[in-house]
Scaffold this motif. Structure first.
Motif, PDB file in Angstrom:
ATOM      1  N   GLY A   1      54.683  64.836  10.535  1.00 34.40           N
ATOM      2  CA  GLY A   1      53.799  63.668  10.467  1.00 34.40           C
ATOM      3  C   GLY A   1      52.451  63.970   9.836  1.00 34.40           C
ATOM      4  N   PHE A   2      52.192  65.238   9.562  1.00 31.51           N
ATOM      5  CA  PHE A   2      50.947  65.593   8.872  1.00 31.51           C
ATOM      6  C   PHE A   2      51.240  65.657   7.375  1.00 31.51           C
ATOM      7  CE2 PHE A   2      48.215  68.822   6.875  1.00 31.51           C
ATOM      8  CZ  PHE A   2      46.965  68.292   7.166  1.00 31.51           C
ATOM      9  N   VAL A   3      50.515  64.882   6.584  1.00 25.20           N
ATOM     10  CA  VAL A   3      50.712  64.881   5.135  1.00 25.20           C
ATOM     11  C   VAL A   3      49.375  65.129   4.448  1.00 25.20           C
ATOM     12  CG1 VAL A   3      51.577  63.598   3.118  1.00 25.20           C
ATOM     13  CG2 VAL A   3      52.588  63.190   5.376  1.00 25.20           C
ATOM     14  N   PHE A   4      49.365  66.094   3.557  1.00 26.72           N
ATOM     15  CA  PHE A   4      48.153  66.405   2.799  1.00 26.72           C
ATOM     16  C   PHE A   4      48.414  66.004   1.349  1.00 26.72           C
ATOM     17  CE2 PHE A   4      44.943  68.580   0.508  1.00 26.72           C
ATOM     18  CZ  PHE A   4      43.928  68.930   1.390  1.00 26.72           C
TER      19      PHE A   4
ATOM     20  N   SER B   1      51.824  64.364  14.771  1.00 24.98           N
ATOM     21  CA  SER B   1      50.560  64.992  14.363  1.00 24.98           C
ATOM     22  C   SER B   1      49.341  64.098  14.568  1.00 24.98           C
ATOM     23  CB  SER B   1      50.627  65.405  12.891  1.00 24.98           C
ATOM     24  OG  SER B   1      51.509  66.484  12.743  1.00 24.98           O
ATOM     25  N   ARG B   2      49.578  62.881  15.049  1.00 26.42           N
ATOM     26  CA  ARG B   2      48.471  61.929  15.193  1.00 26.42           C
ATOM     27  C   ARG B   2      47.429  62.412  16.204  1.00 26.42           C
ATOM     28  NH1 ARG B   2      44.859  59.384  16.229  1.00 26.42           N
ATOM     29  NH2 ARG B   2      44.380  57.158  16.070  1.00 26.42           N
TER      30      ARG B   2
ATOM     31  N   LEU C   1      43.968  57.994   8.613  1.00 24.12           N
ATOM     32  CA  LEU C   1      43.784  58.442   7.230  1.00 24.12           C
ATOM     33  C   LEU C   1      42.402  59.047   7.070  1.00 24.12           C
ATOM     34  CD1 LEU C   1      45.037  55.264   5.280  1.00 24.12           C
ATOM     35  CD2 LEU C   1      46.395  57.103   6.279  1.00 24.12           C
ATOM     36  N   SER C   2      42.341  60.088   6.259  1.00 22.84           N
ATOM     37  CA  SER C   2      41.048  60.727   6.042  1.00 22.84           C
ATOM     38  C   SER C   2      40.873  61.034   4.555  1.00 22.84           C
ATOM     39  CB  SER C   2      41.007  61.997   6.890  1.00 22.84           C
ATOM     40  OG  SER C   2      40.035  62.885   6.412  1.00 22.84           O
ATOM     41  N   PHE C   3      39.721  60.647   4.006  1.00 29.19           N
ATOM     42  CA  PHE C   3      39.427  60.808   2.578  1.00 29.19           C
ATOM     43  C   PHE C   3      38.204  61.712   2.431  1.00 29.19           C
ATOM     44  CE2 PHE C   3      41.253  56.623   3.331  1.00 29.19           C
ATOM     45  CZ  PHE C   3      42.167  56.436   2.280  1.00 29.19           C
TER      46      PHE C   3
ATOM     47  N   VAL D   1      46.852  62.497   6.035  1.00 26.27           N
ATOM     48  CA  VAL D   1      47.448  61.476   6.892  1.00 26.27           C
ATOM     49  C   VAL D   1      47.923  62.179   8.153  1.00 26.27           C
ATOM     50  CG1 VAL D   1      49.272  59.730   7.073  1.00 26.27           C
ATOM     51  CG2 VAL D   1      48.160  60.149   4.867  1.00 26.27           C
ATOM     52  N   MET D   2      47.431  61.729   9.291  1.00 24.75           N
ATOM     53  CA  MET D   2      47.881  62.291  10.571  1.00 24.75           C
ATOM     54  C   MET D   2      48.690  61.193  11.251  1.00 24.75           C
ATOM     55  SD  MET D   2      44.418  64.359  11.622  1.00 24.75           S
ATOM     56  CE  MET D   2      45.011  65.294  13.025  1.00 24.75           C
TER      57      MET D   2
END
Ligand SMILES: O=C(O)CCC(=O)C(=O)O
Ligand SMILES: [Mn+2]
Length: 383
Positions: free
Chosen positions: A84-87, A268-269, A230-232, A263-264
Protein backbone atom coordinates in the motif's frame (compact mmCIF):
# COMPACT_ATOMS: atom_id res chain seq x y z
CA UNK A 1 23.91 -12.08 29.22
CA UNK A 2 21.00 -9.93 30.39
CA UNK A 3 22.84 -6.73 29.61
CA UNK A 4 23.68 -7.98 26.18
CA UNK A 5 20.07 -8.90 25.50
CA UNK A 6 18.82 -5.55 26.74
CA UNK A 7 21.27 -3.80 24.48
CA UNK A 8 20.18 -5.80 21.50
CA UNK A 9 16.48 -5.21 22.21
CA UNK A 10 17.25 -1.51 22.39
CA UNK A 11 19.25 -1.59 19.23
CA UNK A 12 16.66 -3.41 17.18
CA UNK A 13 13.61 -2.44 19.15
CA UNK A 14 12.40 0.63 20.99
CA UNK A 15 15.16 2.98 20.12
CA UNK A 16 16.06 1.95 16.58
CA UNK A 17 13.78 4.46 14.83
CA UNK A 18 14.77 7.24 17.20
CA UNK A 19 18.45 6.47 16.72
CA UNK A 20 18.08 6.60 12.96
CA UNK A 21 16.18 9.87 13.29
CA UNK A 22 19.00 11.35 15.34
CA UNK A 23 21.61 9.97 12.97
CA UNK A 24 20.12 11.85 10.00
CA UNK A 25 19.30 14.94 12.01
CA UNK A 26 22.92 15.37 13.05
CA UNK A 27 24.62 18.36 11.49
CA UNK A 28 28.19 18.16 12.68
CA UNK A 29 29.68 16.12 11.13
CA UNK A 30 26.97 15.68 8.49
CA UNK A 31 25.53 12.14 8.24
CA UNK A 32 26.50 9.66 5.56
CA UNK A 33 23.53 9.39 3.17
CA UNK A 34 24.90 6.18 1.60
CA UNK A 35 22.02 4.01 2.92
CA UNK A 36 19.25 6.33 1.80
CA UNK A 37 17.17 4.93 -1.08
CA UNK A 38 17.20 7.28 -4.06
CA UNK A 39 14.24 6.52 -6.33
CA UNK A 40 15.48 9.07 -8.89
CA UNK A 41 18.43 6.81 -9.63
CA UNK A 42 18.64 3.15 -10.52
CA UNK A 43 17.74 1.65 -7.18
CA UNK A 44 19.87 -1.23 -6.02
CA UNK A 45 17.99 -2.30 -2.94
CA UNK A 46 16.40 -5.68 -2.27
CA UNK A 47 13.41 -4.06 -0.58
CA UNK A 48 12.44 -1.97 -3.60
CA UNK A 49 10.27 -3.17 -6.47
CA UNK A 50 8.67 -1.41 -9.46
CA UNK A 51 4.92 -0.84 -9.31
CA UNK A 52 2.93 -1.01 -12.54
CA UNK A 53 0.13 1.51 -12.37
CA UNK A 54 -2.85 1.11 -14.65
CA UNK A 55 -2.38 3.71 -17.41
CA UNK A 56 -6.10 3.75 -18.21
CA UNK A 57 -7.02 4.74 -14.63
CA UNK A 58 -6.23 8.35 -15.56
CA UNK A 59 -6.56 9.68 -19.10
CA UNK A 60 -3.62 11.50 -20.65
CA UNK A 61 -5.80 14.58 -21.02
CA UNK A 62 -6.72 14.62 -17.31
CA UNK A 63 -3.10 14.00 -16.32
CA UNK A 64 -1.89 16.84 -18.51
CA UNK A 65 -4.60 19.16 -17.17
CA UNK A 66 -3.17 18.56 -13.69
CA UNK A 67 0.40 19.17 -14.90
CA UNK A 68 1.29 15.47 -14.81
CA UNK A 69 2.98 13.21 -17.36
CA UNK A 70 0.95 10.33 -18.82
CA UNK A 71 0.67 7.55 -16.23
CA UNK A 72 2.45 5.11 -18.56
CA UNK A 73 5.59 7.23 -18.10
CA UNK A 74 5.46 7.38 -14.29
CA UNK A 75 8.19 5.60 -12.35
CA UNK A 76 6.44 4.10 -9.33
CA UNK A 77 7.94 1.92 -6.61
CA UNK A 78 6.88 -0.16 -3.65
CA UNK A 79 8.75 -1.41 -0.61
CA UNK A 80 8.65 -5.07 0.37
CA UNK A 81 6.73 -5.57 3.59
CA UNK A 82 4.93 -2.23 3.15
CA UNK A 83 1.94 -3.12 1.05
CA UNK A 84 0.00 0.00 0.00
CA UNK A 85 3.02 2.30 0.06
CA UNK A 86 3.69 3.79 -3.38
CA UNK A 87 6.51 6.18 -4.19
CA UNK A 88 6.12 8.05 -7.50
CA UNK A 89 9.35 9.64 -8.65
CA UNK A 90 8.47 13.16 -9.90
CA UNK A 91 5.61 12.59 -12.37
CA UNK A 92 5.15 16.34 -12.99
CA UNK A 93 5.50 17.77 -16.50
CA UNK A 94 8.52 20.03 -16.91
CA UNK A 95 7.69 23.43 -15.48
CA UNK A 96 4.42 22.52 -13.79
CA UNK A 97 5.69 22.29 -10.20
CA UNK A 98 6.00 26.08 -10.24
CA UNK A 99 2.25 26.47 -9.90
CA UNK A 100 2.03 24.35 -6.74
CA UNK A 101 4.99 26.10 -5.15
CA UNK A 102 3.43 29.49 -5.79
CA UNK A 103 0.10 28.26 -4.37
CA UNK A 104 1.86 27.07 -1.19
CA UNK A 105 3.77 30.31 -0.73
CA UNK A 106 1.35 32.95 -2.00
CA UNK A 107 -2.21 31.62 -2.20
CA UNK A 108 -2.84 28.87 0.34
CA UNK A 109 -1.49 30.78 3.38
CA UNK A 110 -4.25 33.38 2.82
CA UNK A 111 -7.39 33.56 4.93
CA UNK A 112 -9.62 31.71 5.61
CA UNK A 113 -6.91 29.05 5.75
CA UNK A 114 -5.12 28.75 9.08
CA UNK A 115 -1.36 28.93 9.69
CA UNK A 116 1.03 28.62 12.63
CA UNK A 117 1.41 32.41 12.79
CA UNK A 118 -2.31 32.72 13.62
CA UNK A 119 -1.61 30.99 16.94
CA UNK A 120 -0.02 34.13 18.36
CA UNK A 121 -0.78 36.94 15.91
CA UNK A 122 -3.96 38.78 15.02
CA UNK A 123 -5.73 38.09 11.72
CA UNK A 124 -4.70 41.49 10.35
CA UNK A 125 -1.06 40.77 11.13
CA UNK A 126 -1.13 37.42 9.31
CA UNK A 127 -3.14 38.78 6.39
CA UNK A 128 -1.15 38.81 3.16
CA UNK A 129 2.01 37.07 4.31
CA UNK A 130 3.36 37.06 0.76
CA UNK A 131 3.10 40.82 0.15
CA UNK A 132 4.32 41.65 3.63
CA UNK A 133 7.44 39.53 3.03
CA UNK A 134 8.10 40.03 -0.68
CA UNK A 135 9.93 43.37 -0.76
CA UNK A 136 12.04 42.57 2.29
CA UNK A 137 12.94 39.12 0.94
CA UNK A 138 13.84 40.47 -2.49
CA UNK A 139 16.26 42.97 -0.97
CA UNK A 140 17.58 40.62 1.69
CA UNK A 141 21.22 40.00 1.52
CA UNK A 142 22.03 36.41 2.14
CA UNK A 143 24.31 35.62 5.00
CA UNK A 144 23.51 38.82 6.87
CA UNK A 145 21.50 38.39 10.06
CA UNK A 146 18.24 40.20 9.56
CA UNK A 147 14.85 39.69 11.19
CA UNK A 148 12.89 36.87 9.62
CA UNK A 149 9.97 37.73 7.38
CA UNK A 150 6.55 36.14 7.95
CA UNK A 151 7.15 33.85 4.97
CA UNK A 152 10.33 32.59 6.61
CA UNK A 153 8.43 32.02 9.86
CA UNK A 154 5.66 30.04 8.18
CA UNK A 155 5.71 26.41 9.38
CA UNK A 156 2.29 25.02 8.51
CA UNK A 157 -0.99 25.88 6.86
CA UNK A 158 -4.18 23.83 7.19
CA UNK A 159 -6.82 23.52 4.48
CA UNK A 160 -10.39 22.20 4.39
CA UNK A 161 -11.18 20.62 7.76
CA UNK A 162 -8.61 22.50 9.80
CA UNK A 163 -6.66 20.16 11.99
CA UNK A 164 -6.83 21.04 15.67
CA UNK A 165 -3.33 20.44 17.02
CA UNK A 166 -4.44 20.42 20.64
CA UNK A 167 -7.34 17.98 20.48
CA UNK A 168 -5.77 16.14 17.49
CA UNK A 169 -9.13 16.09 15.78
CA UNK A 170 -10.96 17.54 12.80
CA UNK A 171 -14.46 18.85 13.28
CA UNK A 172 -17.47 19.73 11.17
CA UNK A 173 -17.57 23.30 12.46
CA UNK A 174 -14.05 24.25 11.46
CA UNK A 175 -14.13 23.81 7.74
CA UNK A 176 -13.42 26.15 4.85
CA UNK A 177 -13.47 25.28 1.16
CA UNK A 178 -10.63 22.99 0.13
CA UNK A 179 -8.64 24.55 -2.77
CA UNK A 180 -10.25 23.19 -5.97
CA UNK A 181 -6.94 22.87 -7.87
CA UNK A 182 -5.33 20.74 -5.16
CA UNK A 183 -8.56 18.76 -4.82
CA UNK A 184 -8.36 17.86 -8.52
CA UNK A 185 -4.64 17.06 -8.47
CA UNK A 186 -5.24 14.75 -5.52
CA UNK A 187 -8.20 13.04 -7.16
CA UNK A 188 -6.14 12.39 -10.32
CA UNK A 189 -3.12 11.02 -8.46
CA UNK A 190 -5.30 8.81 -6.26
CA UNK A 191 -7.17 7.52 -9.34
CA UNK A 192 -3.87 6.66 -11.04
CA UNK A 193 -3.08 4.54 -7.98
CA UNK A 194 -6.45 2.78 -8.17
CA UNK A 195 -8.37 4.89 -5.63
CA UNK A 196 -11.33 6.28 -7.48
CA UNK A 197 -13.49 8.98 -5.98
CA UNK A 198 -10.87 10.28 -3.56
CA UNK A 199 -12.15 13.48 -1.94
CA UNK A 200 -9.49 15.81 -0.57
CA UNK A 201 -11.05 17.17 2.61
CA UNK A 202 -8.10 18.23 4.75
CA UNK A 203 -4.62 19.38 3.90
CA UNK A 204 -1.57 20.11 5.96
CA UNK A 205 1.16 22.09 4.25
CA UNK A 206 4.56 21.82 5.93
CA UNK A 207 7.29 24.40 5.38
CA UNK A 208 10.83 23.27 6.16
CA UNK A 209 13.89 25.52 6.44
CA UNK A 210 17.41 24.08 6.16
CA UNK A 211 17.45 22.96 9.80
CA UNK A 212 13.84 21.83 10.24
CA UNK A 213 12.68 18.31 10.99
CA UNK A 214 9.41 16.52 11.65
CA UNK A 215 9.24 14.06 14.54
CA UNK A 216 8.12 10.43 14.48
CA UNK A 217 4.34 10.16 14.18
CA UNK A 218 1.33 8.40 12.65
CA UNK A 219 -1.50 10.21 10.87
CA UNK A 220 -4.56 8.65 12.39
CA UNK A 221 -6.94 11.51 13.12
CA UNK A 222 -8.83 11.00 9.88
CA UNK A 223 -11.96 8.93 10.50
CA UNK A 224 -11.68 6.70 7.43
CA UNK A 225 -8.29 5.01 7.14
CA UNK A 226 -9.31 3.06 4.05
CA UNK A 227 -8.68 6.21 2.01
CA UNK A 228 -5.06 6.94 1.05
CA UNK A 229 -2.91 9.79 2.32
CA UNK A 230 -1.05 11.70 -0.40
CA UNK A 231 2.12 13.65 0.06
CA UNK A 232 3.78 16.02 -2.44
CA UNK A 233 7.31 17.40 -2.10
CA UNK A 234 8.76 20.58 -3.62
CA UNK A 235 12.09 22.33 -3.34
CA UNK A 236 15.02 20.98 -1.37
CA UNK A 237 15.50 17.25 -0.90
CA UNK A 238 14.63 15.70 2.46
CA UNK A 239 15.16 12.31 4.07
CA UNK A 240 11.96 10.41 4.86
CA UNK A 241 11.96 7.58 7.39
CA UNK A 242 9.23 4.99 6.94
CA UNK A 243 8.75 2.70 9.91
CA UNK A 244 6.20 0.08 10.82
CA UNK A 245 2.90 -0.10 12.63
CA UNK A 246 4.69 -0.07 15.99
CA UNK A 247 6.99 2.68 17.07
CA UNK A 248 9.77 0.18 17.76
CA UNK A 249 9.73 -1.26 14.23
CA UNK A 250 12.82 -0.47 12.14
CA UNK A 251 12.65 2.37 9.62
CA UNK A 252 13.71 2.64 5.99
CA UNK A 253 15.36 5.90 4.85
CA UNK A 254 14.60 7.38 1.43
CA UNK A 255 15.11 10.72 -0.32
CA UNK A 256 12.14 12.90 -1.23
CA UNK A 257 13.11 15.10 -4.14
CA UNK A 258 11.19 17.96 -5.67
CA UNK A 259 8.10 16.66 -7.48
CA UNK A 260 8.03 13.28 -5.73
CA UNK A 261 4.67 11.95 -4.58
CA UNK A 262 4.05 9.35 -1.87
CA UNK A 263 0.86 7.44 -1.37
CA UNK A 264 0.25 5.74 1.97
CA UNK A 265 -2.69 3.39 1.66
CA UNK A 266 -4.02 0.06 2.87
CA UNK A 267 -1.73 -1.57 5.45
CA UNK A 268 0.73 1.34 5.01
CA UNK A 269 -1.78 4.07 5.83
CA UNK A 270 -0.95 3.98 9.54
CA UNK A 271 2.83 3.51 9.47
CA UNK A 272 5.11 5.57 11.67
CA UNK A 273 7.15 8.08 9.72
CA UNK A 274 9.34 11.15 10.17
CA UNK A 275 11.46 13.71 8.31
CA UNK A 276 14.77 13.98 10.18
CA UNK A 277 16.50 16.46 7.89
CA UNK A 278 16.67 18.57 4.79
CA UNK A 279 19.66 17.56 2.68
CA UNK A 280 22.07 20.43 1.91
CA UNK A 281 21.91 21.34 -1.80
CA UNK A 282 25.05 20.51 -3.79
CA UNK A 283 27.48 23.43 -4.03
CA UNK A 284 26.68 25.64 -7.00
CA UNK A 285 23.25 24.08 -7.57
CA UNK A 286 20.84 25.67 -5.13
CA UNK A 287 17.72 24.52 -7.01
CA UNK A 288 17.01 21.02 -8.36
CA UNK A 289 17.15 20.80 -12.16
CA UNK A 290 13.40 20.11 -12.48
CA UNK A 291 12.65 23.53 -11.01
CA UNK A 292 14.91 25.23 -13.55
CA UNK A 293 12.72 23.91 -16.39
CA UNK A 294 10.96 26.76 -18.06
CA UNK A 295 7.25 26.80 -17.44
CA UNK A 296 5.08 25.13 -20.00
CA UNK A 297 3.02 28.15 -20.82
CA UNK A 298 2.34 26.90 -24.34
CA UNK A 299 0.71 23.71 -23.11
CA UNK A 300 -1.62 25.61 -20.83
CA UNK A 301 -5.14 25.69 -22.12
CA UNK A 302 -8.43 26.65 -20.58
CA UNK A 303 -9.38 24.03 -18.06
CA UNK A 304 -5.79 23.50 -17.00
CA UNK A 305 -5.39 23.46 -13.24
CA UNK A 306 -1.87 24.68 -13.54
CA UNK A 307 -1.40 28.37 -14.17
CA UNK A 308 1.72 30.08 -15.44
CA UNK A 309 3.56 31.83 -12.60
CA UNK A 310 4.62 35.41 -13.40
CA UNK A 311 8.40 35.84 -13.42
CA UNK A 312 8.44 38.20 -10.46
CA UNK A 313 6.49 35.70 -8.36
CA UNK A 314 8.74 32.84 -9.41
CA UNK A 315 11.87 34.83 -8.53
CA UNK A 316 10.70 35.05 -4.97
CA UNK A 317 9.54 31.39 -4.83
CA UNK A 318 12.88 30.31 -6.21
CA UNK A 319 14.81 32.41 -3.72
CA UNK A 320 12.77 30.91 -0.87
CA UNK A 321 13.30 27.36 -2.16
CA UNK A 322 17.10 27.76 -2.26
CA UNK A 323 16.97 26.98 1.45
CA UNK A 324 13.54 25.39 1.93
CA UNK A 325 11.27 22.48 1.24
CA UNK A 326 7.50 22.63 0.96
CA UNK A 327 5.30 19.58 1.48
CA UNK A 328 1.56 19.18 0.92
CA UNK A 329 -0.20 16.26 2.61
CA UNK A 330 -3.75 15.63 1.51
CA UNK A 331 -6.27 13.57 3.42
CA UNK A 332 -9.83 12.37 3.06
CA UNK A 333 -11.23 12.63 6.56
CA UNK A 334 -14.64 10.98 6.23
CA UNK A 335 -15.65 7.88 4.34
CA UNK A 336 -18.43 8.11 1.78
CA UNK A 337 -21.62 8.95 3.65
CA UNK A 338 -19.78 9.20 6.98
CA UNK A 339 -20.37 12.11 9.36
CA UNK A 340 -18.46 13.43 12.34
CA UNK A 341 -19.51 11.84 15.60
CA UNK A 342 -21.47 14.09 17.92
CA UNK A 343 -19.67 15.81 20.82
CA UNK A 344 -20.34 13.15 23.43
CA UNK A 345 -19.21 10.23 21.32
CA UNK A 346 -16.33 12.11 19.73
CA UNK A 347 -13.40 9.86 18.96
CA UNK A 348 -10.18 11.21 20.36
CA UNK A 349 -6.83 10.19 19.06
CA UNK A 350 -5.19 7.64 21.29
CA UNK A 351 -1.65 8.78 20.51
CA UNK A 352 0.42 10.05 23.36
CA UNK A 353 1.45 13.68 22.98
CA UNK A 354 4.98 12.65 22.10
CA UNK A 355 3.77 10.70 19.10
CA UNK A 356 1.13 13.14 18.05
CA UNK A 357 1.09 16.02 15.70
CA UNK A 358 1.08 18.58 18.39
CA UNK A 359 4.69 17.93 19.17
CA UNK A 360 5.90 16.56 15.92
CA UNK A 361 7.86 19.45 14.47
CA UNK A 362 11.46 19.50 15.64
CA UNK A 363 10.45 18.12 19.00
CA UNK A 364 13.52 16.17 19.93
CA UNK A 365 14.73 16.64 23.49
CA UNK A 366 17.62 18.89 22.48
CA UNK A 367 15.13 21.30 20.97
CA UNK A 368 12.99 21.23 24.07
CA UNK A 369 16.00 22.16 26.15
CA UNK A 370 17.09 24.90 23.81
CA UNK A 371 15.69 28.26 24.74
CA UNK A 372 13.81 28.89 21.58
CA UNK A 373 10.58 30.68 21.04
CA UNK A 374 7.70 28.40 20.22
CA UNK A 375 4.25 29.09 19.04
CA UNK A 376 1.24 27.55 20.67
CA UNK A 377 1.33 24.35 18.72
CA UNK A 378 4.88 23.35 19.35
CA UNK A 379 6.34 24.48 16.06
CA UNK A 380 9.73 26.00 16.28
CA UNK A 381 9.52 29.44 14.79
CA UNK A 382 13.17 30.29 15.04
CA UNK A 383 14.69 27.37 13.27
O1 LIG B 1 6.96 16.60 5.04
C1 LIG B 1 6.69 15.42 4.81
O2 LIG B 1 7.11 14.81 3.83
C2 LIG B 1 5.82 14.64 5.76
C3 LIG B 1 4.68 15.42 6.32
C4 LIG B 1 3.84 14.60 7.24
O3 LIG B 1 4.16 13.50 7.59
C5 LIG B 1 2.57 15.15 7.75
O4 LIG B 1 2.23 16.32 7.52
O5 LIG B 1 1.85 14.38 8.39
MN1 LIG C 1 2.55 12.41 8.52
Amino acid sequence: MMAKMAASVLEHGEDAFRKLFKFYKRRNPPPDFGDVIDFSKNVKNDMVFSVELNPSALSEADASRAGLRPVKDWRAFGLKGHSGFVFISNPFLPGSQHHWVRQCLKTYPQKPNVCNLDMHMSPSETEDIWNKSADILRKKNQGKREPKTLLEKLRWVTLGYHYDWNSKTYSADHYTQFPPDLHSLSREVAAACGFHGFAAEAGILNYYRADSSLGIHVDESELDHSRPLLSFSFGQTAVFLLGGTRREDPATPMFMHSGDIMVMSGPSRLLYHAVPCIVPAPAGQPLPACLLDTQQTTGLHTGSLVQAVPTEDWELCSRYLHTSRVNMTVRQVLGDGQAFPTETTSIRSEVSPKDGYHEKHGQEEEDLKAKRKRNDSGYDLDS
